[in-house]
Design an enzyme around this catalytic site. Structure first.
Site, PDB file in Angstrom:
ATOM      1  N   LYS A 108      49.679  40.134  37.142  1.00 16.36           N
ATOM      2  CA  LYS A 108      50.982  40.362  36.517  1.00 16.36           C
ATOM      3  C   LYS A 108      51.344  39.276  35.503  1.00 16.36           C
ATOM      4  CE  LYS A 108      52.221  44.142  38.773  1.00 16.36           C
ATOM      5  NZ  LYS A 108      52.419  45.444  38.078  1.00 16.36           N
ATOM      6  N   GLU A 130      61.758  45.263  37.149  1.00 14.52           N
ATOM      7  CA  GLU A 130      61.676  45.981  38.411  1.00 14.52           C
ATOM      8  C   GLU A 130      60.475  45.424  39.158  1.00 14.52           C
ATOM      9  OE1 GLU A 130      58.273  47.134  36.522  1.00 14.52           O
ATOM     10  OE2 GLU A 130      60.256  47.213  35.604  1.00 14.52           O
ATOM     11  N   SER A 391      43.059  42.617  41.957  1.00 13.05           N
ATOM     12  CA  SER A 391      44.273  42.409  41.164  1.00 13.05           C
ATOM     13  C   SER A 391      45.216  41.358  41.728  1.00 13.05           C
ATOM     14  CB  SER A 391      45.023  43.728  41.011  1.00 13.05           C
ATOM     15  OG  SER A 391      45.373  44.253  42.285  1.00 13.05           O
TER      16      SER A 391
END
Length: 405
Positions: A108, A130, A391
């Site tokens: 991210k 969000e 991830s």
């Protein structure tokens, strides 16, 4: 599958659908998907962001600052780690692209640093975001602190309960975490509230979307910020593999940003691209064309066209839609999308932890689960090479894992 086209750079035949992972143009369309379906009051904001991104992306100073921060702050490049013991057990060669080792614990940060720099360049004072699993929220809070911006993060009440550690991290970093108590109280509802708030604060706030979803230019822009994953992995695989390209490139998919960034590095090669969804949130597998959160894509919906609730043991995959570019890749046959269930995910998390000493996030463990199943069932041929994007790391999921076990 679409007609084949010649890729001179690689010297191989690749699907014409590879062109999907380029600039979608002013309309933001990936075939019939994408676009911009937002209230009239947000159209100027979307145009402003698109113009600012195009200018920034062609500005060497902006790109240089982004590259510097990704290197000295976020910890890039992340390594490509051979999974030695698990590879032997499965009869394949498995490499893990270690986004779990990036600052804040997931991929991210790549997208958020890029968007935060863009917001700062545009003169915005606050980041809105969000979050489901909390990793995007943590990354947003981190980037806001780094650049001296305010941060407001919307998070479903259910996700707050199962991601208490990440909520605390956001608070420590100075972000305001707003509980969302409507609907299923998960990621979909957090997106709804963040977008509503953006409408009322568009002049001084920048909506920092966490995945390849939302109105144009977000799906394209987020993919470009995440492209660093695939480009690094492509070069790392070229150095490790005799043929330079793995047989399979695999990533988990909710909205699909880590998968989009990974696939962008391999879409013009012979590698088979596989996105792995949660069985209860598999929009690419079970969805139908519809509009959600400002974009047209594949969406889980009932016979009346109402969006249905998604379910996943991983909060970050608890989303009823998929990024529009993934929908196009699926329709064109360039990528395939598979599902795994919660039990498979938990067992995959444990197996990777106990064979490699790597605790993956529940989201990432979906990709691991599919590779294990496919290798053991013959879906992946013995001796194949697989590159899997890990991830995120599983620290945030310890409470959920304890409960599941």
């Amino acid at each position: 599958m679409d007609e084949m086209s010649w890729s001179g750079r690689q010297g191989v035949m690749v699907p014409a659908a590879a062109r999907a992972m380029s600039d979608p143009g002013a309309t933001g369309r990936f075939g019939t998907y994408g676009g911009r379906y937002v209230p009239e009051s947000l159209i100027p904001a979307c145009h402003e962001i698109e113009t600012a991104f195009r200018e920034a992306w062609s500005d060497p100073e902006f790109r240089g600052r982004l590259d510097t921060l990704l290197t000295v702050y976020a910890g890039r490049p992340t390594p490509l780690t051979p999974a030695w013991r698990l590879s032997r057990e499965l009869g394949i060669t498995l490499f893990l692209k270690r986004e779990d080792l990036a600052h804040t614990g997931s991929h991210k940060i790549n997208n958020v640093i890029g968007q935060a720099l863009l917001a700062h360049r545009m003169g915005k004072e606050r980041l809105l975001a969000e979050t489901g699993a909390g990793q995007h929220g943590v990354a947003t809070a981190t980037a806001a602190a780094l650049l001296g911006l305010k941060a407001t993060v919307f998070m479903g009440e259910r996700d707050i309960e199962r991601q208490e550690l990440n909520v605390l991290r956001m608070n420590v970093l100075g972000a305001e975490v707003v509980p969302v108590t409507t609907g299923s109280r998960t990621l979909k509802d957090a997106c709804n509230e963040a977008m509503r708030h953006w409408v009322s604060s568009v002049d001084d706030s920048y909506y920092c979307i966490g995945s390849v979803m939302g109105p144009h230019p977000y799906p394209w822009m987020v993919r470009e910020f995440q492209r660093v994953i695939g480009e690094e992995a492509r070069a790392q695989c070229a150095a490790e593999l005799p043929v330079g390209v793995p047989d399979y490139v695999v990533a988990c998919v909710g909205g699909g940003s880590n998968a989009a960034g990974t696939f962008a590095g391999f879409v013009d090669t012979t590698a088979r691209l596989v996105g792995v969804e949660a069985e209860g949130g598999a929009a690419a597998t079970f969805g139908r064309a519809g509009v959600l959160h400002g974009f047209r894509s594949l969406v889980l919906q009932d016979e009346d066209g109402q969006v249905t609730e998604a379910h996943s043991v991983a909060a970050g995959l608890d989303y009823p839609g998929i990024g529009p570019e993934h929908a196009q890749l699926r329709d064109g046959g360039r990528a395939r999308y598979e599902t795994v269930n919660d039990e498979e995910v938990v067992q995959a998390l444990l197996r990777l932890a106990r064979t490699e000493g790597i605790l993956a996030a529940l989201e990432s463990s979906h990709a691991v689960a599919w590779v294990i199943r496919a290798a053991e069932s013959g879906g992946i041929a013995p001796g194949s090479t697989v590159m899997l994007t890990l991830s995120g790391r599983g620290d945030k999921d310890i409470a959920s894992i304890k409960e599941l076990l």
